[in-house]
Scaffold this motif. Structure first.
Motif, PDB file in Angstrom:
ATOM      1  N   GLU A  30       0.724  -1.070  -0.012  1.00 44.32           N
ATOM      2  CA  GLU A  30       0.015   0.114  -0.319  1.00 44.32           C
ATOM      3  C   GLU A  30       0.785   1.264   0.388  1.00 44.32           C
ATOM      4  OE1 GLU A  30      -3.506   0.397  -0.389  1.00 44.32           O
ATOM      5  OE2 GLU A  30      -3.253  -1.751  -0.557  1.00 44.32           O
ATOM      6  N   LEU A  31       2.139   0.819   0.486  1.00 39.05           N
ATOM      7  CA  LEU A  31       2.760   2.295   0.979  1.00 39.05           C
ATOM      8  C   LEU A  31       3.741   2.590  -0.418  1.00 39.05           C
ATOM      9  CD1 LEU A  31       3.721   4.476   2.658  1.00 39.05           C
ATOM     10  CD2 LEU A  31       5.311   3.446   3.749  1.00 39.05           C
ATOM     11  N   LEU A  32       3.484   1.358  -1.084  1.00 36.02           N
ATOM     12  CA  LEU A  32       4.778   1.080  -2.372  1.00 36.02           C
ATOM     13  C   LEU A  32       3.629   2.003  -3.218  1.00 36.02           C
ATOM     14  CD1 LEU A  32       6.888   0.653  -4.721  1.00 36.02           C
ATOM     15  CD2 LEU A  32       5.577  -1.151  -4.971  1.00 36.02           C
ATOM     16  N   LEU A  33       2.261   1.249  -3.754  1.00 34.10           N
ATOM     17  CA  LEU A  33       1.080   1.981  -4.414  1.00 34.10           C
ATOM     18  C   LEU A  33       0.959   4.022  -4.373  1.00 34.10           C
ATOM     19  CD1 LEU A  33      -0.924  -1.050  -4.647  1.00 34.10           C
ATOM     20  CD2 LEU A  33       0.724  -0.272  -6.237  1.00 34.10           C
ATOM     21  N   SER A  34       1.090   4.550  -2.910  1.00 35.42           N
ATOM     22  CA  SER A  34       1.195   5.765  -3.029  1.00 35.42           C
ATOM     23  C   SER A  34       2.047   6.380  -2.964  1.00 35.42           C
ATOM     24  CB  SER A  34       1.229   5.911  -1.271  1.00 35.42           C
ATOM     25  OG  SER A  34       2.267   5.458  -0.492  1.00 35.42           O
ATOM     26  N   TYR A  35       3.629   5.506  -3.591  1.00 28.98           N
ATOM     27  CA  TYR A  35       4.463   6.039  -4.195  1.00 28.98           C
ATOM     28  C   TYR A  35       4.321   6.930  -5.912  1.00 28.98           C
ATOM     29  CZ  TYR A  35       7.635   7.263  -0.861  1.00 28.98           C
ATOM     30  OH  TYR A  35       8.241   7.551   0.606  1.00 28.98           O
ATOM     31  N   LEU A  36       3.956   4.892  -5.896  1.00 27.91           N
ATOM     32  CA  LEU A  36       3.371   5.205  -7.693  1.00 27.91           C
ATOM     33  C   LEU A  36       2.056   5.835  -8.070  1.00 27.91           C
ATOM     34  CD1 LEU A  36       3.850   1.804  -8.549  1.00 27.91           C
ATOM     35  CD2 LEU A  36       5.090   3.678  -8.801  1.00 27.91           C
ATOM     36  N   THR A  37       1.195   6.854  -6.825  1.00 29.47           N
ATOM     37  CA  THR A  37       0.412   7.984  -6.557  1.00 29.47           C
ATOM     38  C   THR A  37       0.456   9.375  -6.771  1.00 29.47           C
ATOM     39  OG1 THR A  37      -1.737   5.902  -5.811  1.00 29.47           O
ATOM     40  CG2 THR A  37      -2.304   8.565  -6.232  1.00 29.47           C
ATOM     41  N   LYS A  38       1.819   9.911  -6.343  1.00 24.25           N
ATOM     42  CA  LYS A  38       3.100  10.312  -6.215  1.00 24.25           C
ATOM     43  C   LYS A  38       3.085  10.483  -8.107  1.00 24.25           C
ATOM     44  CE  LYS A  38       3.559  10.944  -2.000  1.00 24.25           C
ATOM     45  NZ  LYS A  38       4.429  10.705  -0.638  1.00 24.25           N
ATOM     46  N   VAL A  39       3.907   9.653  -8.582  1.00 20.27           N
ATOM     47  CA  VAL A  39       4.116   9.746  -9.965  1.00 20.27           C
ATOM     48  C   VAL A  39       3.286  10.178 -10.919  1.00 20.27           C
ATOM     49  CG1 VAL A  39       5.617   8.003 -11.758  1.00 20.27           C
ATOM     50  CG2 VAL A  39       6.799   8.112  -9.138  1.00 20.27           C
ATOM     51  N   CYS A  40       2.361   9.325 -10.911  1.00 17.18           N
ATOM     52  CA  CYS A  40       0.778   9.983 -11.250  1.00 17.18           C
ATOM     53  C   CYS A  40       0.692  11.317 -11.279  1.00 17.18           C
ATOM     54  CB  CYS A  40      -0.171   9.037 -11.192  1.00 17.18           C
ATOM     55  SG  CYS A  40      -0.053   6.885 -11.712  1.00 17.18           S
ATOM     56  N   GLN A  41       0.503  11.452 -10.534  1.00 23.32           N
ATOM     57  CA  GLN A  41       0.880  13.085 -10.273  1.00 23.32           C
ATOM     58  C   GLN A  41       1.502  14.156 -10.466  1.00 23.32           C
ATOM     59  OE1 GLN A  41       0.329  13.206  -5.942  1.00 23.32           O
ATOM     60  NE2 GLN A  41      -1.597  12.466  -5.782  1.00 23.32           N
ATOM     61  N   ALA A  42       3.206  13.664 -10.829  1.00 25.19           N
ATOM     62  CA  ALA A  42       4.005  13.988 -11.053  1.00 25.19           C
ATOM     63  C   ALA A  42       3.476  14.524 -12.837  1.00 25.19           C
ATOM     64  CB  ALA A  42       5.416  13.655 -10.358  1.00 25.19           C
ATOM     65  N   ILE A  43       3.172  13.188 -13.060  1.00 30.57           N
ATOM     66  CA  ILE A  43       3.356  13.025 -15.052  1.00 30.57           C
ATOM     67  C   ILE A  43       2.371  13.597 -15.456  1.00 30.57           C
ATOM     68  CG2 ILE A  43       2.430  11.696 -16.628  1.00 30.57           C
ATOM     69  CD1 ILE A  43       4.719   9.218 -14.812  1.00 30.57           C
ATOM     70  N   GLY A  44       1.137  13.878 -15.097  1.00 26.87           N
ATOM     71  CA  GLY A  44      -0.120  14.256 -15.053  1.00 26.87           C
ATOM     72  C   GLY A  44       0.519  16.050 -15.032  1.00 26.87           C
ATOM     73  N   ALA A  45       1.027  17.031 -13.842  1.00 27.85           N
ATOM     74  CA  ALA A  45       1.532  18.025 -13.786  1.00 27.85           C
ATOM     75  C   ALA A  45       1.968  18.729 -14.701  1.00 27.85           C
ATOM     76  CB  ALA A  45       2.007  18.122 -12.494  1.00 27.85           C
ATOM     77  N   SER A  46       3.218  17.746 -15.609  1.00 31.85           N
ATOM     78  CA  SER A  46       4.270  17.811 -16.383  1.00 31.85           C
ATOM     79  C   SER A  46       3.396  17.801 -17.373  1.00 31.85           C
ATOM     80  CB  SER A  46       5.374  16.287 -16.968  1.00 31.85           C
ATOM     81  OG  SER A  46       6.112  17.520 -17.773  1.00 31.85           O
ATOM     82  N   LEU A  47       2.108  16.874 -18.221  1.00 35.51           N
ATOM     83  CA  LEU A  47       1.726  17.126 -19.153  1.00 35.51           C
ATOM     84  C   LEU A  47       0.498  17.215 -19.221  1.00 35.51           C
ATOM     85  CD1 LEU A  47       3.103  13.093 -20.591  1.00 35.51           C
ATOM     86  CD2 LEU A  47       3.913  15.139 -21.118  1.00 35.51           C
ATOM     87  N   LYS A  48       0.122  18.081 -18.404  1.00 40.60           N
ATOM     88  CA  LYS A  48      -1.309  18.628 -18.045  1.00 40.60           C
ATOM     89  C   LYS A  48      -2.412  17.626 -19.097  1.00 40.60           C
ATOM     90  CE  LYS A  48       0.714  22.655 -17.173  1.00 40.60           C
ATOM     91  NZ  LYS A  48       1.472  22.072 -17.591  1.00 40.60           N
ATOM     92  N   CYS A  49      -2.545  16.277 -17.733  1.00 40.60           N
ATOM     93  CA  CYS A  49      -3.342  15.347 -18.047  1.00 40.60           C
ATOM     94  C   CYS A  49      -4.417  15.324 -17.283  1.00 40.60           C
ATOM     95  CB  CYS A  49      -2.754  14.081 -18.127  1.00 40.60           C
ATOM     96  SG  CYS A  49      -0.951  13.341 -19.185  1.00 40.60           S
ATOM     97  N   ALA A  50      -5.702  15.260 -17.700  1.00 36.65           N
ATOM     98  CA  ALA A  50      -6.523  14.876 -17.204  1.00 36.65           C
ATOM     99  C   ALA A  50      -6.691  13.573 -15.605  1.00 36.65           C
ATOM    100  CB  ALA A  50      -7.981  14.725 -18.209  1.00 36.65           C
ATOM    101  N   ASP A  51      -6.117  12.554 -16.340  1.00 38.72           N
ATOM    102  CA  ASP A  51      -5.603  11.090 -15.844  1.00 38.72           C
ATOM    103  C   ASP A  51      -4.354   9.948 -16.051  1.00 38.72           C
ATOM    104  OD1 ASP A  51      -6.316   9.429 -13.294  1.00 38.72           O
ATOM    105  OD2 ASP A  51      -6.802   7.784 -15.452  1.00 38.72           O
ATOM    106  N   VAL A  52      -3.649  10.005 -15.158  1.00 37.49           N
ATOM    107  CA  VAL A  52      -2.482   8.968 -15.018  1.00 37.49           C
ATOM    108  C   VAL A  52      -2.958   8.415 -14.139  1.00 37.49           C
ATOM    109  CG1 VAL A  52      -0.037   9.030 -15.159  1.00 37.49           C
ATOM    110  CG2 VAL A  52      -1.321  11.504 -15.973  1.00 37.49           C
ATOM    111  N   SER A  53      -2.916   6.435 -15.410  1.00 31.94           N
ATOM    112  CA  SER A  53      -3.205   5.520 -14.369  1.00 31.94           C
ATOM    113  C   SER A  53      -2.577   4.673 -14.338  1.00 31.94           C
ATOM    114  CB  SER A  53      -4.286   5.297 -14.816  1.00 31.94           C
ATOM    115  OG  SER A  53      -5.553   5.730 -14.490  1.00 31.94           O
TER     116      SER A  53
END
Length: 728
Positions: free
Chosen positions: A155-178
């Motif tokens: 669960e903690l590992l997936l929380s870090y991956l969620t932060k990675v998704c958020q960083a990618i979304g902020a960089s690419l201006k994406c509505a969703d990164v999964s």
């Protein structure tokens, strides 16, 4: 773009990049825009106009005609579109918009500026890619740092991956990164939604088989982009998988790969506003991130597998210790409970082997023919979800168990045909059959099975270890049973022999004592020449020795039955002991080989020094002890030596010493001499006589009289001490 607009006096400037769709037609995507004022922003075109499309198509300068419909409302009418070749090979167009005035005189300025734009855009994108890679790398390194010793909690590992998704979304201006991941034991075509940047979606909806663009990307192992719903290859009415394109989004997918392994995929979706699609530059940015995630995920799975293996080995070691204790307890019973051992063994397999839902023990039983057959001896209770796994299994074994029985080696089945023949339903995907054996002795088969697609790590080894323990238990049980039967037969035989020895003692002792007494009386009252007297003394010595042998038979019989000799204690003075010692010495002298010239000397003063003090002894036992000791002295003394017999009085004891010079005795052998049937190496080499029970009998007789015997090596000789407590 601002510099372009101000230099060319345009009302707005749009930089486009072509995103190729499924059929190869360009789908212009907005890279950057510059409006001169708020009015220009509000009238920005919502699609590429014909002039821009013409520049994309012909790759030459396109100028709008006076009667050409504008791509957008005034004042953002397209005046001209200039093609650009980006450094990554993709096509671009710079669109200049105006409120009606001609910009022809500004084309030269725009053309000069376009020479530096591709390189500038490449530098900006490289920096953007590097910044995003560094951000994601920092997040994954932080996760690695937290899991330096143990794999990070999932669960903690997936929380870090969620932060990675958020960083990618902020960089690419994406509505969703999964991020979709495949677990180590999952099927190759099964993925789980592990992390998402959207707060409106629930993570981990369960395993699903990827379809559409995600499915194509995972299947091909290459990134892919969709610019419209027609690019997804979906049949009419089919639904989109979690996170894929909906009515107002475009999608970009990159597989998570390490070498030839595909661990999942990462998908990015954009919402429509200005014409915006993912381009090759966006794909190039996402690929290194996907590689980072794939490497981290594969490392985590590997570390988790290693941690689980180590934990399983640790639990197996503890469980085997407990199983061995149970086996030891059961083997102490006359009738061991096999079901208890089987229950613990099968529970160990289910506890240690990951994803094992059932285990059972099949044992060999004798059949009517010459070959044994297998029958189920024990099976573990199964969870309700897997209650039917062995519903159709034959009660007297399975084909796989028969193969193990024939080959005496472990077998593993994973194919559906074999599992079906075993009576397992589709819920089971692996089955292990392990022989229960020791050496060439075969006792049965241990079976374990489970529903995972792959055979769990270490499961064959765990089953082998548990099977060996069960085989050892069966072997020890049979061996102990044979030993019990042999011991019973030996006890019956010893009892019969002991009874025979007791009968022999009763029949021999009385006549021998009578013969000894008569010989004494003849010697006391008769007058004989020296030769006749010597012969009579020899006869008396032989009678005494024979009576000692008969008495030894009785003592041996009592000890064989586990009982102790029962002495008849009487008080004896020093004079009594002196007479007994002199008689024993005379007998030993008469019976020894005269050619060896061994002399037996009793130091009389040392015995009579006992004075008025007395000792409690059984006379027959005492004579037996002294006779056996003097026999040994005569047997192992050197020629032409003297065996000295003397006494020593202590405050609470009286000790008789027998000292001879002969075969040396080592210090560590002094105690061994008192053991039954023990003889030293030099003693066996010097004479074949003796059985090694003389001193053993002496030790038991002395202890029955509350006395003791000690042996002390003295160079070339040995001192034997008989220690008796004094009676006042």
């Amino acid at each position: 773009m601002e510099i372009f607009g101000q230099s060319t006096r345009a009302s707005s400037v749009i930089l486009w990049e072509a995103a190729r769709n499924k059929v190869g037609n360009p789908a212009p995507s907005v890279v950057a825009v510059w409006p001169r004022d708020e009015t220009s922003m509000l009238t920005m075109p919502n699609r590429a106009d014909p002039t821009t499309l013409a520049a994309f198509s012909h790759r030459t300068l396109a100028i709008s005609s006076a009667d050409e419909p504008a791509g957008g409302a005034s004042p953002n009418s397209t005046v001209a579109a200039l093609p650009i070749d980006f450094l990554d090979g993709s096509d671009g167009v710079l669109t200049l918009c105006s409120s009606g005035q001609s910009l022809t005189d500004a084309f030269d300025v725009a053309a000069d500026l376009l020479e530096v734009l591709p390189e500038l855009l490449s530098v900006v994108r490289d920096r953007k890619t590097l910044d995003l890679v560094n951000v994601c790398d920092a997040l994954l390194r932080e996760a690695e740092f937290e899991s330096s010793h143990q794999p990070l909690n999932r669960e903690l590992l997936l929380s870090y991956l969620t932060k990675v998704c958020q960083a990618i979304g902020a960089s690419l201006k994406c509505a969703d990164v999964s991020i979709y991941l495949r677990e180590g034991g999952d099927a190759a075509d099964s993925l789980t939604l592990a992390a998402t940047s959207s707060t409106n979606r629930n993570r981990d909806p369960g395993n699903w088989r990827p379809t559409g663009l995600v499915g194509k990307s995972v299947e091909r192992g290459t990134p892919d982009v969709a610019t419209s719903t027609g690019d997804f290859g979906l049949s009419p009415g089919s639904s989109l998988p979690p996170g894929e394109l909906d009515s107002n989004r475009t999608l970009m997918v990159a597989p998570l790969t390490t070498g030839e392994d595909i661990w999942g995929a990462i998908s990015c979706s954009l919402t429509y506003g200005l014409p915006s699609h993912f381009t090759q530059a966006d794909v190039s940015l996402l690929v290194p991130i996907s590689s980072q995630i794939a490497q981290h995920w594969s490392n985590w799975l590997q570390r988790r597998t290693i941690a689980l293996e180590i934990d399983s080995w640790r639990r197996l070691a503890a469980a085997i210790t407990t199983l061995n204790k149970l086996i030891a307890d059961e083997l102490r019973r006359d009738q061991p409970h096999d079901d208890r051992v089987d229950a613990m063994a099968t529970s160990i397999v289910q506890d240690v082997v990951q994803d094992c839902v059932g285990a059972r023990v099949l044992r060999t039983t004798a059949s009517g023919g010459s070959r044994s057959r297998l029958t189920v001896a024990f099976h573990t209770p199964r969870p309700v979800a897997h209650e039917s796994l062995l519903a159709g299994a034959p009660p007297d074994g399975t084909p796989l168990a028969d193969v193990v029985h024939m080959s005496k080696s472990q077998r593993i089945a994973t194919d559906a045909e074999t599992l079906s023949s075993e009576g397992l339903t589709a819920a089971a995907h692996w089955l292990i059959g392990t022989p229960i054996s020791v050496g060439d002795k075969f006792f049965g088969v241990l079976e374990a099975f489970g529903p995972s697609r792959d055979v769990p790590a270490n499961s064959p080894q765990v089953c082998e270890i548990v099977g060996d323990q069960l085989g050892l238990y069966q072997h020890l049980q049979q061996s102990l049973q044979r030993l019990r039967e042999a011991r019973h037969r030996l006890e019956v035989t010893n009892k019969g022999q002991a009874q025979a020895l007791e009968d022999l003692e009763h029949q021999l002792v009385s006549p021998l004592l009578a013969a000894t007494s008569r010989t004494d009386r003849v010697l006391q009252v008769g007058r004989f020449d020296s030769r006749t007297e010597a012969q009579l003394r020899a006869v008396r010595g032989l009678c005494r020795r024979a009576s000692r042998v008969a008495l030894s038979a009785g003592v041996f019989a009592a000890l064989s039955k586990g009982t102790h000799p029962r002495p008849k204690m009487e008080t004896h003075s020093g004079d009594d002991l002196l007479r007994l010692l002199i008689a024993a010495a005379d007998d030993a002298q008469m019976l020894s080989n005269p050619r060896r010239r061994i002399r037996f000397n009793v130091v009389r003063e040392s015995i009579t020094a006992l004075g008025r003090q007395v000792v409690n002894i059984d006379r027959a036992f005492f004579e037996q002890c002294i006779g056996n000791i003097l026999d040994n002295a005569a047997k192992y003394s050197y020629e032409d030596t003297t065996v000295n017999i003397y006494g020593a009085v202590a405050p609470n004891s009286f000790t008789i010493h027998v000292v001879n010079t002969g075969i040396p005795l080592q210090d560590e052998e002094a105690v061994l001499c008192l053991q039954r049937n023990w003889r030293g190496t030099l003693a066996r080499a010097s004479t074949g006589e003796g059985s090694g029970i003389g001193l053993w009998i002496v030790d038991n007789l002395m202890r029955s009289m509350q006395a003791r015997i000690d042996l002390t090596p003295t160079g070339d000789g040995t001192t034997v001490r008989l220690v008796f407590p004094l009676t006042y």
